[in-house]
Design an enzyme around this catalytic site. Structure first.
Site, PDB file in Angstrom:
ATOM      1  N   HIS A 185       0.843  -1.139  -0.278  1.00 13.82           N
ATOM      2  CA  HIS A 185       0.122   0.115   0.076  1.00 13.82           C
ATOM      3  C   HIS A 185       0.852   1.224   0.011  1.00 13.82           C
ATOM      4  CE1 HIS A 185      -3.823   2.016   0.440  1.00 13.82           C
ATOM      5  NE2 HIS A 185      -2.917   3.074   1.498  1.00 13.82           N
ATOM      6  N   SER A 186       0.675   2.084  -0.973  1.00 12.30           N
ATOM      7  CA  SER A 186       1.349   3.471  -0.942  1.00 12.30           C
ATOM      8  C   SER A 186       2.941   3.067  -1.292  1.00 12.30           C
ATOM      9  CB  SER A 186       1.063   4.274   0.350  1.00 12.30           C
ATOM     10  OG  SER A 186       1.441   5.705  -0.040  1.00 12.30           O
ATOM     11  N   LEU A 187       3.828   3.682  -0.299  1.00 12.35           N
ATOM     12  CA  LEU A 187       5.051   3.213  -0.273  1.00 12.35           C
ATOM     13  C   LEU A 187       5.254   1.606  -0.511  1.00 12.35           C
ATOM     14  CD1 LEU A 187       8.146   3.728   0.083  1.00 12.35           C
ATOM     15  CD2 LEU A 187       7.712   3.656   2.422  1.00 12.35           C
ATOM     16  N   SER A 237      -1.498  -0.874  -4.049  1.00 14.38           N
ATOM     17  CA  SER A 237      -2.685  -0.206  -3.500  1.00 14.38           C
ATOM     18  C   SER A 237      -2.257   1.283  -3.341  1.00 14.38           C
ATOM     19  CB  SER A 237      -3.189  -0.855  -2.260  1.00 14.38           C
ATOM     20  OG  SER A 237      -4.389  -0.387  -1.501  1.00 14.38           O
TER      21      SER A 237
END
Length: 253
Positions: free
Chosen positions: A89-91, A117
């Site tokens: 997710h993200s990073l 994500s």
């Protein structure tokens, strides 16, 4: 070393598939603490604990993506004995992508599926410079992201522990340099929040060029939609890991 990096909420030695989960900036393995309860017995969830947080709080966090990914791949080698998927997710999405590419370059097993994500496509990233921002500016941005409770942001002792890790994680993002490689022969499913103002849906489209097979799923919520929609996200993940839909157990049932 593997145990340091990959937590095992519940050991499942006979699991057919492993799901390795990478957290967002500032996050720990605890981001995925409920996921083990949401998967069937033939899936083993392995949340990643990065240096500088959780049980590794005394370790120096990585501030550059290439060295982070190399260390992750080295630690992951013992887990490559069966099919595995990567979720980030993200990073964590960017790290998962570069980890998959490094495994391919090494000639090692690659994931059976890559789940990205709330992470902008690698060739289209537009990162603000936050790792050199003042504490006040960084806290203001965290409040905008809506991922850190206000009571945490106002707790000076907690923030003294959190801010160095966040700065390192933002440095990983902000110093990232994308280098073209052939698309992965790995299916990519991209999740995005319909109301995400940090990574807008249009910034997710570029993932289509990174795989020979990709799909985009938009879900209700902002940048941190996974915090409130874990059940739905896991259901969608499982649908891509198994040939037929698998019922997802509800905690406490």
């Amino acid at each position: 070393m593997t145990e340091q990096w990959f937590r095992v909420p519940r050991a499942r030695p006979d699991a057919a598939t492993r799901l390795v989960c990478l957290p967002y900036a500032g996050g720990s393995a605890a981001v995925y603490r409920t996921w083990d309860q949401l998967v069937p017995s033939d899936v083993e969830v392995r949340p990643v604990e990065l240096p500088g947080r959780g049980m590794r709080i005394g370790e120096q966090p990585f501030s550059r993506l290439p060295s982070l990914v190399r260390a992750l791949a080295d630690a992951m080698e013992p887990l490559l004995d069966r099919p595995f998927a990567l979720f980030g997710h993200s990073l964590g999405g960017l790290v998962a992508f570069e980890l998959a590419r490094l495994l391919r370059r090494r000639g090692w097993p690659v994931p059976c599926h890559l789940f990205v994500s709330a992470s902008a496509a690698p060739a289209r990233r537009r990162e603000p410079v936050l790792h050199n921002a003042s504490d006040a500016e960084l806290k203001a941005r965290l409040l905008e992201f809506n991922g850190t409770p206000r009571e945490v942001l106002e707790n000076d002792e907690l923030m003294e522990l959190i801010l160095p890790v966040l700065r390192a994680d933002f440095a990983v993002l902000e110093t990232y340099e994308y280098h073209e490689e052939p698309p992965l022969d790995v299916p990519i499913t991209v999740f995005g929040g319909i109301h995400d103002r940090t990574v807008r849906p249009s910034e997710l489209e570029g993932w289509r060029g990174q795989s020979t097979s990709s799909r985009l799923r938009l879900l209700p919520g902002d940048h941190f939609f996974i915090n409130g929609m874990a059940l739905e996200v896991v259901r969608l993940v499982l649908a891509h890991l198994t040939p037929v839909p698998v019922p997802v157990p509800v905690p406490g049932s």
